[in-house]
Design an enzyme around this catalytic site. Structure first.
Site, PDB file in Angstrom:
ATOM      1  CB  THR A  82      33.085  49.361  28.944  1.00  0.00           C
ATOM      2  OG1 THR A  82      31.851  50.020  29.088  1.00  0.00           O
ATOM      3  CG2 THR A  82      33.896  49.540  30.206  1.00  0.00           C
ATOM      4  CB  THR A 120      38.196  51.463  23.146  1.00  0.00           C
ATOM      5  OG1 THR A 120      37.804  50.144  23.487  1.00  0.00           O
ATOM      6  CG2 THR A 120      39.066  52.049  24.249  1.00  0.00           C
ATOM      7  CE  LYS A 129      32.205  53.600  29.832  1.00  0.00           C
ATOM      8  NZ  LYS A 129      32.725  53.109  28.572  1.00  0.00           N
ATOM      9  CB  SER A 162      33.945  46.413  23.963  1.00  0.00           C
ATOM     10  OG  SER A 162      32.610  46.341  24.377  1.00  0.00           O
ATOM     11  CB  CYS A 204      38.708  48.475  20.500  1.00  0.00           C
ATOM     12  SG  CYS A 204      37.040  48.000  20.993  1.00  0.00           S
ATOM     13  N   GLY A 226      36.582  49.721  38.668  1.00  0.00           N
ATOM     14  CA  GLY A 226      36.203  50.002  37.292  1.00  0.00           C
ATOM     15  C   GLY A 226      35.173  48.984  36.879  1.00  0.00           C
ATOM     16  CB  ALA A 282      41.564  54.441  22.035  1.00  0.00           C
TER      17      ALA A 282
END
Length: 182
Positions: free
Chosen positions: A8, A171, A41, A134, A168, A55, A165
């Site tokens: 997340t 993500t 989320k 994360s 990670c 969120g 993104a």
């Protein structure tokens, strides 16, 4: 047996009288398996007719429980987001059942912006940017850097999520974006 779930990244940006909350859709089991790529989320809540965007990172079931509790707190204190968040954090930390919930929340009404944790924290970001999850540190760093440039809150949040993104593995680029305020 404990399952190690990751995946997340939520970022919130306050700029130009608006707040944008963006979250990715990835849920990962362990270090190698993407279980779902389109989880939602980031949610819009309307307790008592007052709009709030939240969120969450962590356990989905736990987060939904906390969102229900937040809505109840907002019903009891309409239009008072800070008061509702403090009441939620207090209950979360002291209640025997809630104390075991594993999640974090970013909550905004378009003016105020808070991170709420199970440790009893209700934190307001210092630089109009906050992030959890994360990939939260990647998104936070990217958003802080982007605040020096042009673009509204949504532009900064989306670009910060793109950068997170790229870095990670927990993500992805499948975003849910909600903007409030202004």
């Amino acid at each position: 047996m404990t399952t190690d779930w990751h995946g997340t990244t939520i970022v919130a940006v306050r700029r130009g009288g608006r707040v944008c909350v963006a979250g990715d859709g990835q849920v990962t089991q362990g270090q190698a398996t993407v279980m779902k790529g389109n989880a939602r989320k980031v949610r819009r809540l309307s307790p008592g007719g007052h709009e709030v965007v939240a969120g969450f990172a962590g356990s989905t079931a736990d987060a939904f429980t906390l969102l229900e509790k937040l809505e109840a707190k907002l019903d009891a204190a309409p239009g008072q987001l800070a008061r509702a968040c403090v009441a939620l954090a207090k209950d979360w930390r002291t209640d025997k059942m809630l104390r075991n919930l594993e999640a974090m929340l970013i909550v905004t009404d378009g003016t105020d912006l808070f991170v709420v944790t199970g440790n009893g924290d209700v934190l307001e970001p210092q630089h109009d940017v906050t992030a959890i999850g994360s990939g939260g540190n990647y998104a936070l760093a990217a958003a802080r850097g982007l605040m020096d440039g042009d673009g509204d809150a949504e532009h900064v949040a989306r670009r910060a999520m793109e950068i997170a993104a790229e870095i990670c593995v927990y993500t992805n680029g499948n975003l849910t974006v909600e903007t409030i305020g202004g």
